[in-house]
Design a protein around this motif. Sequence first.
Motif, PDB file in Angstrom:
ATOM      1  N   ASP A  90       5.512  -3.855   6.532  1.00  0.00           N
ATOM      2  CA  ASP A  90       4.633  -2.852   6.265  1.00  0.00           C
ATOM      3  C   ASP A  90       4.566  -2.055   7.775  1.00  0.00           C
ATOM      4  OD1 ASP A  90       2.988  -4.171   8.170  1.00  0.00           O
ATOM      5  OD2 ASP A  90       1.780  -5.076   6.885  1.00  0.00           O
ATOM      6  N   ASP A 132       2.750   3.199   3.898  1.00  0.00           N
ATOM      7  CA  ASP A 132       2.408   2.252   4.636  1.00  0.00           C
ATOM      8  C   ASP A 132       3.607   1.272   5.019  1.00  0.00           C
ATOM      9  OD1 ASP A 132       0.869   0.417   6.327  1.00  0.00           O
ATOM     10  OD2 ASP A 132       0.543  -1.082   4.358  1.00  0.00           O
ATOM     11  N   ARG A 160       0.915  -1.115  -0.011  1.00  0.00           N
ATOM     12  CA  ARG A 160       0.119   0.088   0.097  1.00  0.00           C
ATOM     13  C   ARG A 160       0.800   1.268  -0.063  1.00  0.00           C
ATOM     14  NH1 ARG A 160      -3.523  -2.999   3.486  1.00  0.00           N
ATOM     15  NH2 ARG A 160      -2.515  -2.683   5.082  1.00  0.00           N
TER      16      ARG A 160
END
Length: 249
Positions: free
Chosen positions: A183, A129, A43
């Motif tokens: 992440d 992210d 992301r």
Amino acid sequence: MTAPQSSKFPAREGRDPLTPRPVTVKRGVNPHAPGSAHLIMGRTEILATVTLEEKPAPHMRGKKEGWLTAEYSMLPRATTDRQARERNLQNGRRYEIQRLLGRALRAGMDLRFFRNQTLYVDCDVLVADGGTRVASILAGHAALHDFCDRLIQKGQLTDWPIARNVGAISVGLLGDEVRVDLDYQEDKAARADLNVVATDAGLIVEVQGGAEEGALTHEEYVRLLSTGTAAVQDVMREITRQLAVIQGL
């Protein structure tokens, strides 16, 4: 097969501990820049552009090589809460990241092709992210690839000025488990993490990071480093494959 997840640490959304997030890169996305790339890693999204200035950096006057410098910024809504625009802040983190990006991207370039010139690589985080600095190195490399390819296509260069393909990945310890390409949630939970900058041939350019809780053993550090170096090679193979598709030329 996906490894079982410990309930103590964040789940990996279907990927095993040693698998990086899916990465996609598209070249030539900015019509005004002589080189550009949009990279998505999980992301995290980065837009990188290259600008060539026809004058040397002050410390490179009279030298046989040109210079490359990088700038990094994060858009206000790249994160879950709005952040003030970094241009208005004395942000030590931003300057640290910019210096890392510059060193990493210079390691890949033969700057003798740009004597008395300066390359600027601007990396802007569109969505964050985790892993924004390593994703920026990957996006910067892709933008430089786009820039150099355009120079070759236009006949402004006859030789390829990228001397080596340089990429980066994050790697961390969650408990005793090594995970690559953390992440945001994994990064917060890691007891140690490194950003590994390396070539697609497995040569190490730079390592940044360390323990978040207590200290690491020598064996743990070596395991993180070797795992990260191998993961960089995996990611660079995929990015190189995607960069072979000529977009926007």
